[in-house]
Design an enzyme around this catalytic site. Structure first.
Site, PDB file in Angstrom:
ATOM      1  N   HIS A 166      -6.005 -41.909  10.381  1.00 42.86           N
ATOM      2  CA  HIS A 166      -6.631 -40.949   9.471  1.00 42.86           C
ATOM      3  C   HIS A 166      -7.850 -40.284  10.109  1.00 42.86           C
ATOM      4  CE1 HIS A 166      -7.616 -38.967   5.813  1.00 42.86           C
ATOM      5  NE2 HIS A 166      -7.239 -39.889   4.963  1.00 42.86           N
ATOM      6  N   ASP A 384      10.870 -28.962   7.234  1.00 42.79           N
ATOM      7  CA  ASP A 384      12.267 -28.750   7.627  1.00 42.79           C
ATOM      8  C   ASP A 384      12.372 -28.741   9.153  1.00 42.79           C
ATOM      9  OD1 ASP A 384      14.846 -27.924   8.096  1.00 42.79           O
ATOM     10  OD2 ASP A 384      14.704 -26.044   6.978  1.00 42.79           O
TER      11      ASP A 384
END
Length: 436
Positions: A166, A384
């Site tokens: 993170h 995608d």
């Protein structure tokens, strides 16, 4: 509606190949990469899984090679992720661009992807098999900044599992990285090249914290919460708030003393979860309780952070009061505290927080604290790699027991799922409070 994690009904057998290291396909520059003070306190590994169903027009047999090849090209632009974490001469985290590489694993599952079911609730036992973690890493400094596992399922679907530090990215930066990766996999140029220079978030040369920073306050555990968490098993559940329920909640938040105010769904929902969790944990009336939540500072800074900023642009906003006051007052009291904290997250406050850390090196205390983070605006469903958009994204586990995660209901922009963990008896109380 609540959903609980538990043992998977079906066993998921995963066969992994040995990890290979992926490197940028071209030489990259800097020896060291600066991490800002906004990066320093969130150096935890976030494990996520992204599910893609079978595409009738394209076999997934080569998906691992396609995604690996795209990653090697992507790392030219995001080269710090191929480095390793170390400590600077100032005693801060910094990235050494040593060409460590990104561990990449291909795997196959002897089942159909539907066995995974709804992954909105963290399930380390089941989902953990879909993410690679370096077994040789003995500390955070030895842990890769990014690992990737691509798992193909018998049905033709596949899962991209990531373990990412993170300190390198917040949610928006991670989504920018993923979308860029997917663009390269589809043979497209990057629509938004990353802006890498985090020195624009350096502390001022003469640090001058100008605001109180209660996010770092230490709270006395007068309610023996630490003992409660160690004596009872932690249970995770997810709670769905559809548009109608969020509408009722916002109306509830406007009932009470004083003039009516309009609250966002986030404000009302955050206030509700804070109050309900405080009651479920049975905090004493004089127990101070803290709410922390991430606010995106990109547009709040002056000047705003550049488009494509690659790093943590979030700041922790804070609300603090006694549990008795929080629970005795109507929901509007909590909602107003949240709204005030959001409005107070100005350029001056963010610069002050950066300077405060520079002077104190403080870490936010999490005693009697709820930490809310939200993925509802990230656009996760648009990812995608060339086989169609993702059908689900989930978190393997929550990084801290104090965290509550807000995620979107897939393809339903007006609904939100809240995921959190509580000691088992407290979770029963919490669930009752969610029925309204």
């Amino acid at each position: 509606m609540a959903k609980e994690n538990g043992k998977s009904e079906a066993t998921i057998a995963i066969t992994r190949w040995e990890p290979v290291l992926v490197y940028p396909v071209e030489e990259t520059g800097d020896e060291y990469f600066f991490l800002s003070n906004l990066d320093q306190n969130i150096a935890v590994i976030m494990k996520t899984v992204h599910l893609f169903q079978a595409n009738e027009r394209r076999s997934s047999d080569d998906v691992g090679q396609v995604i690996k090849g795209a990653l090697a090209k992507l790392l030219v632009h995001f080269y710090p992720l191929a480095g390793s974490l170390t400590i600077s001469s100032e005693g801060k985290l910094i990235v050494k661009c040593d060409g460590h590489g990104v561990p990449f694993v291909e795997a196959v599952a002897e089942c159909a992807m539907e066995v995974l079911g709804d992954i909105s609730t963290p399930d380390p036992e089941k989902l953990g098999k879909l993410v690679y973690t370096d077994p040789g890493a003995k500390s955070l400094l030895e842990t890769p900044l990014l690992t990737v596992q691509v798992t193909r399922f018998r049905c033709g679907g596949f899962v991209v599992g990531l373990a990412m530090n993170h300190c390198m990215v917040d949610g928006l930066a991670a989504m920018g990285f993923l979308k860029s990766w997917a663009e390269i996999a589809r043979g497209l140029p990057l629509s938004t090249p990353p802006f890498l220079d985090r020195t624009i978030l350096r502390a001022r040369q003469a640090p001058k914290p100008e605001f109180p920073h209660h996010e770092f306050d230490d709270i006395e555990d007068v309610s023996n919460l630490a003992q409660l968490y160690t004596s009872e098993p932690l249970q995770h559940r997810s709670f769905t708030f559809d548009a109608a329920k969020l509408g009722r909640l916002k109306q509830m938040a406007m009932e009470g003393d004083g003039p009516l105010e309009s609250y966002t769904s986030f404000t009302a929902l955050t206030g509700l979860i804070w109050r309900a969790r405080t009651r479920a944990l049975n905090m004493g009336p004089h127990q101070k309780t803290k709410l922390l939540f991430a606010v995106d500072g990109r547009a709040r800074l002056e000047p705003p952070l550049p488009v494509g900023f690659f790093g943590n642009g979030i700041i922790l906003a804070c609300c603090l009061c006694e549990a008795g006051e929080l629970l005795d007052q109507p929901l509007s009291f909590a909602a107003r505290l949240v709204q005030t904290a959001v409005r107070g997250t100005t350029d001056g406050f963010i610069r002050s927080a950066i300077d405060y850390y520079e002077v104190t090196r403080a870490r936010p205390s999490l005693t009697a604290t709820l930490l809310v983070t939200t993925w509802t605006q990230l656009g996760l469903s648009s990812l995608d790699f060339g086989w169609g958009e993702a059908v689900q994204t989930g978190l393997v586990d929550l990084p801290q027991k104090e965290v509550a995660l807000f995620i979107p209901v897939w393809k339903e922009s007006k609904s939100t799922v809240v995921v959190l963990g509580l000691p088992a008896p407290c979770m029963e109380v919490f669930q009752e409070l969610m029925d309204f």
